[in-house]
Scaffold this motif. Structure first.
Motif, PDB file in Angstrom:
ATOM      1  N   ILE A 141    -124.911   4.618 -36.543  1.00 23.87           N
ATOM      2  CA  ILE A 141    -123.524   4.326 -36.276  1.00 23.87           C
ATOM      3  C   ILE A 141    -123.607   3.330 -35.077  1.00 23.87           C
ATOM      4  O   ILE A 141    -123.929   3.332 -34.069  1.00 23.87           O
ATOM      5  CB  ILE A 141    -122.514   5.551 -36.024  1.00 23.87           C
ATOM      6  N   ASP A 142    -122.811   1.984 -35.465  1.00 22.87           N
ATOM      7  CA  ASP A 142    -122.534   1.417 -34.369  1.00 22.87           C
ATOM      8  C   ASP A 142    -121.176   1.592 -33.487  1.00 22.87           C
ATOM      9  O   ASP A 142    -120.162   1.578 -34.144  1.00 22.87           O
ATOM     10  CB  ASP A 142    -122.178  -0.217 -34.999  1.00 22.87           C
ATOM     11  N   MET A 143    -121.363   1.767 -32.344  1.00 22.11           N
ATOM     12  CA  MET A 143    -120.398   2.401 -31.648  1.00 22.11           C
ATOM     13  C   MET A 143    -119.418   1.226 -30.745  1.00 22.11           C
ATOM     14  O   MET A 143    -118.649   1.639 -29.760  1.00 22.11           O
ATOM     15  CB  MET A 143    -120.762   3.402 -30.656  1.00 22.11           C
ATOM     16  N   ARG A 144    -119.578   0.326 -31.062  1.00 23.41           N
ATOM     17  CA  ARG A 144    -118.870  -0.992 -30.341  1.00 23.41           C
ATOM     18  C   ARG A 144    -117.979  -1.375 -31.008  1.00 23.41           C
ATOM     19  O   ARG A 144    -117.183  -0.979 -31.900  1.00 23.41           O
ATOM     20  CB  ARG A 144    -119.924  -2.284 -30.210  1.00 23.41           C
ATOM     21  N   ASN A 145    -117.197  -2.339 -30.205  1.00 26.32           N
ATOM     22  CA  ASN A 145    -115.785  -2.984 -30.970  1.00 26.32           C
ATOM     23  C   ASN A 145    -116.135  -4.011 -32.090  1.00 26.32           C
ATOM     24  O   ASN A 145    -117.358  -4.444 -32.356  1.00 26.32           O
ATOM     25  CB  ASN A 145    -115.174  -3.790 -29.984  1.00 26.32           C
ATOM     26  N   CYS A 198    -124.687   1.589 -28.559  1.00 23.34           N
ATOM     27  CA  CYS A 198    -123.593   0.884 -28.176  1.00 23.34           C
ATOM     28  C   CYS A 198    -124.383  -0.473 -27.296  1.00 23.34           C
ATOM     29  O   CYS A 198    -125.601  -0.739 -27.231  1.00 23.34           O
ATOM     30  CB  CYS A 198    -122.729   1.531 -27.290  1.00 23.34           C
ATOM     31  N   THR A 199    -123.378  -1.096 -26.602  1.00 22.88           N
ATOM     32  CA  THR A 199    -124.121  -2.279 -25.596  1.00 22.88           C
ATOM     33  C   THR A 199    -125.036  -2.034 -24.942  1.00 22.88           C
ATOM     34  O   THR A 199    -126.228  -2.481 -24.597  1.00 22.88           O
ATOM     35  CB  THR A 199    -123.064  -2.886 -25.211  1.00 22.88           C
ATOM     36  N   GLY A 200    -124.654  -1.092 -23.730  1.00 22.45           N
ATOM     37  CA  GLY A 200    -125.531  -0.734 -22.717  1.00 22.45           C
ATOM     38  C   GLY A 200    -125.858   0.768 -22.550  1.00 22.45           C
ATOM     39  O   GLY A 200    -126.758   1.083 -21.798  1.00 22.45           O
TER      40      GLY A 200
END
Ligand SMILES: [Zn+2]
Ligand SMILES: [Zn+2]
Length: 335
Positions: free
Chosen positions: A119-123, A165-167
């Motif tokens: 799962i990609d948790m980003r925007n 996510c990103t970081g």
């Protein structure tokens, strides 16, 4: 508060650090640029400081020759805006943190018996320009909605869930919530796509086998950093292949969208309206004299697909005529 003032003063003055720091009860999230020669001073400072000594954080290093930030901003803000107060007890249920190497090898192994839940948790704007192969990318605007999607996707609490996510911060919070709800097998990418991107860039031969394709969106003025050369997205104005995000040159518009070099020239680095072109030409003094409210709210400003007409020019909403005096909001990780 004391810590905030101290960081603001000592870090920017003595260590020439620029960037963004958020402090809250559960921890500190910082994205910083520091001159290479000062990194050992930063470490010494942290080791000597009563709050940090004995628990020096892991750093996610990136090497860039230009600064991603202009100044240092330190603010009190929750780690991740979850929409609810999280107890330290909930946060103590840590997910499994995988290094980029472990992440790669576990995903590959699990993929042999079908696509694992990844799962990609980003925007939504972030995964337009780059994502992991096979990732589910929920098209939601808040952390709360994101968590609902994750629970929906994962019915079996024993099934492995891979999240990134990103970081890595958002996933450590999301992972802790899921673990506290009884999900047993929650794995997150430590350091997020930033760390994975570094892992790929350190060894250029990994470009071809990278599980992440495209660019990692970054929350600084670069608006993205290449992981692999694949271009996943298209210019919002002409539809040609492109993955360069920009903000409309009119600050009160500030629309975040993908713009290719030829559209940038044609539309004078704006979203294409005459209104924005005129304002982009104004001097700072003229802009101050003719202040207007922000044109878009946060949700529309990052959804160019709802804004652009078939001619590649933004449709200016009636809110331009509204009287609220608003400053353009800086872009931040999803609230
Ligand atoms: Zn274009
Ligand atoms: Zn504009």
């Amino acid at each position: 508060m004391q810590l905030r003032d101290q960081l603001q003063k000592e870090w920017s003055r003595n260590l020439e650090i620029v960037g963004r720091i958020y402090i809250c009860e559960q921890g500190i999230n910082a994205q910083l640029s520091i001159p290479v020669e000062n990194t050992h001073k930063l470490r010494a400072w942290l080791e000597a400081h009563p709050v940090f000594c004995g628990q020096i954080p892991r750093f996610n290093w990136a090497i860039e020759h230009r600064k991603a930030f202009k100044a240092l901003h330190v603010r009190m803000r929750p780690l991740v805006a979850t929409g609810a107060d999280l107890s330290l007890d909930e946060l103590s249920h840590e997910p499994e943190y995988l290094s980029p190497e472990q992440w790669e090898s576990e995903l590959r192994t699990d993929s042999e018996s079908g696509q694992p839940l990844l799962i990609d948790m980003r925007n939504s704007y972030e995964f337009r320009i780059g994502k992991f192969d096979g990732a589910v990318c929920p098209d939601v605007d808040t952390f709360r909605e994101e968590m609902a999607v994750v629970r929906d996707l994962c019915k079996d609490k024993k099934e492995p869930i891979y999240m990134y996510c990103t970081g890595g911060i958002r996933c450590s919070v999301a992972g802790a919530i899921l673990k506290s709800e009884g999900y047993e097998n929650v794995k997150t990418l430590q350091g997020g796509v930033i760390a994975y991107g570094n892992h790929i860039r350190e060894h250029p031969d990994r470009q071809t086998t990278s599980l992440f394709k495209g660019k990692n969106f970054t929350f600084d003025k670069r608006l993205g950093e290449e992981v692999t050369a694949e271009v996943l997205s298209r210019c919002d104005q002409c539809g040609g292949p492109c993955d360069t995000f920009t903000n409309c040159a009119n600050r009160s518009c500030n629309l975040l969208f993908i713009q290719c070099p030829s559209c940038a020239e044609k539309h004078e680095h704006t979203c294409g309206t005459d209104f924005c072109k005129d304002r982009a030409q104004m001097s700072h003094e003229e802009l101050i004299k003719n202040r207007i409210p922000s044109i878009w709210n946060y949700h529309l400003r990052v959804r160019p697909e709802k804004i652009f007409g078939p001619d590649g020019v933004a449709q200016v909403p009636p809110s331009i005529a509204s009287s609220d005096e608003l400053e353009p909001q800086p872009l931040e990780e999803k609230a």
